[in-house]
Design a protein around this motif. Structure first.
Motif, PDB file in Angstrom:
ATOM      1  N   LEU A 277       0.855  -1.187   0.000  1.00 62.34           N
ATOM      2  CA  LEU A 277       0.000   0.000   0.000  1.00 62.34           C
ATOM      3  C   LEU A 277       0.888   1.233   0.000  1.00 62.34           C
ATOM      4  CD1 LEU A 277      -1.093  -2.222   2.328  1.00 62.34           C
ATOM      5  CD2 LEU A 277      -3.042  -0.690   2.287  1.00 62.34           C
ATOM      6  N   THR A 279       1.016   5.590   0.511  1.00 61.01           N
ATOM      7  CA  THR A 279       0.275   6.786   0.903  1.00 61.01           C
ATOM      8  C   THR A 279       1.206   7.993   0.839  1.00 61.01           C
ATOM      9  OG1 THR A 279      -1.096   7.803   2.600  1.00 61.01           O
ATOM     10  CG2 THR A 279       0.805   6.552   3.361  1.00 61.01           C
TER      11      THR A 279
ATOM     12  N   ALA B  48      -7.047  -1.640   3.156  1.00 66.67           N
ATOM     13  CA  ALA B  48      -6.679  -0.300   3.675  1.00 66.67           C
ATOM     14  C   ALA B  48      -7.359  -0.061   5.015  1.00 66.67           C
ATOM     15  CB  ALA B  48      -7.084   0.755   2.660  1.00 66.67           C
ATOM     16  N   ASN B  52      -5.487   0.615   8.613  1.00 71.13           N
ATOM     17  CA  ASN B  52      -5.818   1.797   9.442  1.00 71.13           C
ATOM     18  C   ASN B  52      -6.161   1.345  10.860  1.00 71.13           C
ATOM     19  OD1 ASN B  52      -5.467   4.266   8.063  1.00 71.13           O
ATOM     20  ND2 ASN B  52      -7.126   3.690   6.662  1.00 71.13           N
ATOM     21  N   GLN B  62      -5.518   7.625   3.638  1.00 68.89           N
ATOM     22  CA  GLN B  62      -5.926   7.180   2.304  1.00 68.89           C
ATOM     23  C   GLN B  62      -4.772   6.397   1.684  1.00 68.89           C
ATOM     24  OE1 GLN B  62      -9.015   7.529   0.878  1.00 68.89           O
ATOM     25  NE2 GLN B  62      -9.419   8.180   3.007  1.00 68.89           N
ATOM     26  N   TYR B  63      -5.019   5.145   1.328  1.00 72.13           N
ATOM     27  CA  TYR B  63      -3.952   4.345   0.707  1.00 72.13           C
ATOM     28  C   TYR B  63      -4.206   4.152  -0.783  1.00 72.13           C
ATOM     29  CZ  TYR B  63      -2.062   3.179   5.275  1.00 72.13           C
ATOM     30  OH  TYR B  63      -1.487   3.258   6.519  1.00 72.13           O
ATOM     31  N   GLN B  64      -3.116   3.951  -1.552  1.00 73.04           N
ATOM     32  CA  GLN B  64      -3.233   3.633  -2.958  1.00 73.04           C
ATOM     33  C   GLN B  64      -2.540   2.296  -3.223  1.00 73.04           C
ATOM     34  OE1 GLN B  64      -2.513   7.105  -5.696  1.00 73.04           O
ATOM     35  NE2 GLN B  64      -1.606   7.966  -3.839  1.00 73.04           N
ATOM     36  N   THR B  83       7.128   9.041  -0.507  1.00 72.19           N
ATOM     37  CA  THR B  83       5.908   8.308  -0.217  1.00 72.19           C
ATOM     38  C   THR B  83       6.164   7.306   0.893  1.00 72.19           C
ATOM     39  OG1 THR B  83       4.077   7.023  -1.170  1.00 72.19           O
ATOM     40  CG2 THR B  83       6.299   6.387  -1.845  1.00 72.19           C
ATOM     41  N   THR B 156       6.348  -0.438   7.776  1.00 70.70           N
ATOM     42  CA  THR B 156       6.207   0.816   7.042  1.00 70.70           C
ATOM     43  C   THR B 156       7.571   1.373   6.696  1.00 70.70           C
ATOM     44  OG1 THR B 156       4.248   1.241   8.393  1.00 70.70           O
ATOM     45  CG2 THR B 156       5.109   3.091   7.151  1.00 70.70           C
TER      46      THR B 156
END
Lengths: 289, 186
Positions: A277, A279, B48, B52, B62-64, B83, B156
């Motif tokens: 993912l 962001t 997503a 969260n 908001q994830y893509q 990013t 992350t």
């Protein structure tokens, strides 16, 4: 004039420096080493005339290589290649012909080798339907047998030109020895106690048609309907261009008793690869934390 | 449940032996692909939401997603300033995964948890990949880094494009090339 060597702490591959072709694969842990070459080739899809069962054409339902003048058609490599070396991985990029290329990649901590191929569009200017094969030929003494998986679970032992439940009369030397490969196929050298396992990233057909060899069908483009229900040839009717496909074969060379643990874990890690993912980062680092 | 249902139904439809073996007409094959793609898009919202929840953020992020990484195409990373990338590992064991992202040429830094600096390799993409019909991408290089992911968990990383003036501690894959001999071509 030396061979090109791609290596990490677990595996070492040597390539012919004149052509970039793979020459050997060594497991540096177990010290097992095999001579291995990998090449692309194709089978010509039989056209037949569908008037009789034996004359069925190859199509969506049927793989039936035309072996009237030898089955295997080698696709000679152009001999161009690149070598990329960096802190996280090393790779040899082979340019086979205008529609086949491959990257053989070894990451720094991997115990397997990635063969990432890109095939297509398959040319049909010669009006010949083709099934594209990636074939690995090794020095392993594998006899008549190889193994394929059943839906990724247990392994099924296959014996060339043989069926355990009836006496088979071979009329299709290639098709009769092709089996579904959903996750893996492997061959064993019982003398050296070594196993070469290839993991696929999708369901494919595979075989071991000669001693020490394994092959997988990676792409097909056939020009005749096999009259078994689709009513069109396997030729992307309407798109008219043929497909480019990309995929990966993962090779593991290990001792027989070590292989299953390694390919099971790798298969799961490949199938359930991480979801990524993204962001935008618009605020300060604390938000990142 | 309704978001997951769309993919569940698409997979249900694709149990037909035609979808599994490719023995369907071309337009039907295209329709299977369409159903699956739409179902995947719906499920990405669920993923997503899950991230969260797990990351206990005060307001949902908001994830893509990039669905064409297999042809090195990703609208997020090829226009990178910076990013954050989140990697979700659904296996119940630690996974070391080589993340490969399409980028434009340049230098990049990757920062992990605790601001740790993660080694990066920037490599030109194979030429043959760049010419795939249908690929719409400005990416000419690939950023690779190794991520360590916890069992049934996520990690992350912050990816930043850095100026060339910084010292060359960001690794570039060296390309050594050998071209075919002309007689061979004949």
């Amino acid at each position: 004039n030396e061979d090109v060597v791609v290596q990490n702490e677990f595996l070492s591959l040597a390539f012919d420096q004149a052509t970039g072709a793979l020459k050997s694969l060594t497991n540096l842990e177990s010290k097992d080493s095999i001579a291995i070459s990998q090449s692309f080739g194709y089978y010509i899809g039989s056209v037949g005339d569908n008037s009789k069962e034996e004359l069925r054409a190859a199509g969506a339902y049927i793989s039936r290589p035309n072996c009237s003048d030898g089955c295997w058609k080698e696709l000679k490599s152009n001999g161009s290649y690149e070598v990329v070396k960096g802190a996280l991985g090393q790779e040899v990029r082979q340019y086979i012909n205008p529609w086949i290329s491959q990257v053989i990649r070894l990451h720094t901590t991997s115990k397997h080798v990635n063969f990432e191929w890109q095939v297509g569009p398959i040319p049909i200017g010669d009006d010949v339907g083709k099934e594209i094969i990636s074939r690995f030929s090794t020095s392993m003494k594998t006899g008549e047998e190889f193994w394929t998986d059943s839906n990724g679970r247990q392994n099924i032992r296959r014996v060339r030109n043989f069926r355990s439940t009836f006496k088979i009369n071979i009329t299709e030397p290639v098709a009769s020895n092709y089996y579904p490969v959903v996750d893996r196929l492997f061959v064993r050298d019982n003398g050296q106690k070594t196993q070469l396992t290839i993991l696929t990233d999708r369901a494919q057909g595979g075989a071991s048609l000669n001693e020490g060899q394994v092959e997988l069908m990676v792409h097909r483009r056939l020009l005749v309907d096999d009259w078994l229900g689709v009513s069109e040839p396997l030729n992307e009717v309407g798109l008219g261009q043929g497909l480019v496909i990309r995929g990966t074969h993962r090779l593991i060379l290990a001792k027989i008793d070590k292989s299953a643990a390694r390919y099971r874990a790798l298969s799961q890690a490949s199938y359930w690869h991480p979801t990524i993912l993204f962001t935008a980062v618009t605020t300060q680092e604390s938000r990142l934390e | 449940q309704h978001e997951v249902a769309q993919l569940r139904e698409a997979v249900g439809v694709a149990q037909h032996h035609d979808a599994i073996t490719g023995t369907e007409r071309q337009h039907v094959a295209d329709d299977y692909a369409r159903q699956l793609a739409e179902g995947i898009g719906e499920c990405q919202d669920v993923v997503a939401d899950g991230i969260n929840k797990l990351s206990k953020v005060s307001s949902p992020i908001q994830y893509q997603f990039c669905d064409l990484l297999n042809i090195s195409q990703c609208h997020v990373t090829e226009n990178l300033g910076q990013t954050t990338i989140v990697l979700w590992n659904s296996l119940s064991r630690t996974v070391n995964h080589y993340v490969r992202l399409p980028v434009k040429d340049g230098d990049y830094s990757v920062t992990g948890a605790g601001n740790s600096d993660v080694p990066v390799q920037i490599t030109p993409l194979p030429k043959e990949l760049l010419t795939i019909p249908g690929r719409i991408s400005a990416a000419t290089h690939e950023l690779t880094f190794r991520a360590k992911l916890p069992p049934v968990g996520f990690a992350t990383y912050l990816i930043k494009k850095v100026s060339k003036s910084r010292p060359k501690k960001y690794n570039r894959g060296r390309v050594l090339q050998r071209t075919a001999r002309s007689d061979y071509l004949q």
